[in-house]
Enzyme design. Sequence first.
Site, PDB file in Angstrom:
ATOM      1  N   CYS A   1       8.530  -8.414 -25.165  1.00  0.00           N
ATOM      2  CA  CYS A   1       7.620  -7.900 -26.184  1.00  0.00           C
ATOM      3  C   CYS A   1       6.377  -7.352 -25.492  1.00  0.00           C
ATOM      4  CB  CYS A   1       7.240  -9.017 -27.155  1.00  0.00           C
ATOM      5  SG  CYS A   1       6.316  -8.422 -28.579  1.00  0.00           S
TER       6      CYS A   1
ATOM      7  N   CYS B   1      10.381  -7.458 -33.364  1.00  0.00           N
ATOM      8  CA  CYS B   1       9.266  -7.667 -32.436  1.00  0.00           C
ATOM      9  C   CYS B   1       8.178  -8.554 -33.023  1.00  0.00           C
ATOM     10  CB  CYS B   1       8.655  -6.351 -31.982  1.00  0.00           C
ATOM     11  SG  CYS B   1       7.488  -6.614 -30.617  1.00  0.00           S
TER      12      CYS B   1
END
Length: 435
Positions: free
Chosen positions: A371, A160
């Site tokens: 995300c 991420c």
Amino acid sequence: MSSHYQVLIIGGGTAGIMVAAQLKRKNKLVDIGLIEPSEKHYYQPAWTLVGANTYDFEKTEREMSSLIPEGVKWIKEHAETFIPDQNKVITAEGKEFTYDFLVVCPGLRMAPELVPGLTEAMDKGIVCSNYTDPQHTWEVLQNFKGGTALFTMPTTPIKCGGAPQKIMYLADEHFKKSGVRDKTDIIFALPGGVIFAVKPIAKTLMEVVDRKDINVRFFHKLVKVDPHKKIAWYEIDKDLTAGGCVIMSDDDTKTLDKEIQHNYKNVKTEIEGNLYGIHFDMMHLAPPQAAPKFIAKSPLATAEGWLSVNDKTLQHTQFSNIFGLGDTAQLPTAKTGAAIRKQVPVVVANILEMINAKKLTAKEYNGYSSCPLVTGYGKMVLAEFDYSKEFKPDPMIKSKLFIADSSQEHWRLWILKKYILPYIYWNKMMKGIEV
């Protein structure tokens, strides 16, 4: 003597459990073995919130035994050696396992040793990381009394890519609540030239940065950390020879070329040769990350050490009965649980078709990832994109959460992050239900 499985899975993280669970849902007769040494399984996306004291760490942890699907053999060992031309995996414990099909998804490993001084610094108390110990991050934020709060990220691929800045936005709001924000400079030093690769998201994040008065320093490649003097040392990784020097030694207001920073703050810095040092009073970072060593040294790896798979089919580029997905696969998209959610059905469909018809399906992975970028307590932006790196929002977000534009901050997206996604993870994804 070796044990044989129709499908052997390496890794009991998000990808491994989902593949096993979806395979069993679609064909209960598939004989599956899953190699995973860990006793615990973690919902790591919530660790950002743990680091800011808005989620309980205990809720991110489950017993691995509770997640292994019924009928799947849990092999509690460490995979060590691949012999793909013999369809064989040997564990560190010396046991041999053979397979018809192999699914490789062991995740990645934290590699702080790639930055000299970082391992020691992370043991010193004022350097923290949500990637390794989010509870310690909260301790550091609580103990911070002002000064330079440095947030940074490595040049390696990471889980991420937005996580190193999410905690920064939450920290800013915590510092306001604790009364130290007025005597704090927040610095975000990153190796790239943009704050996020998807343009509409980057535009929103730069507005957040302006609102919070955060100094962003681009093209900063972290190369070492001095844990005693509390200095993060960077190479300025941009050629500005045509437009003047990047580093100047006299007046710090000119130290960094205006082209590579935003919202300049006059924090304590120094120069050592071609390195640029930023003094910090606390630092949060994403440590460098790498594929597990047993993957990197294997015949399944690319030259960079990651698992070599086809971008669309997720089939290994050399061995047709091997598939790979998740964080260890070398795919040109963000390493997130959302990406795995879209990768798993492709792998499962292809394996079942290979079992039945010895060919692949037409199902392909398009690089989708998302995300959730938390920008404060109760606020979030949702970056969704694919291999094109263009903003590709899921229509369900608009219809079910009543959000017209998920590239803008919204409180309902925070609800999605804190409550809805964890529920979907434990109750749908881990049980093999496609979402």
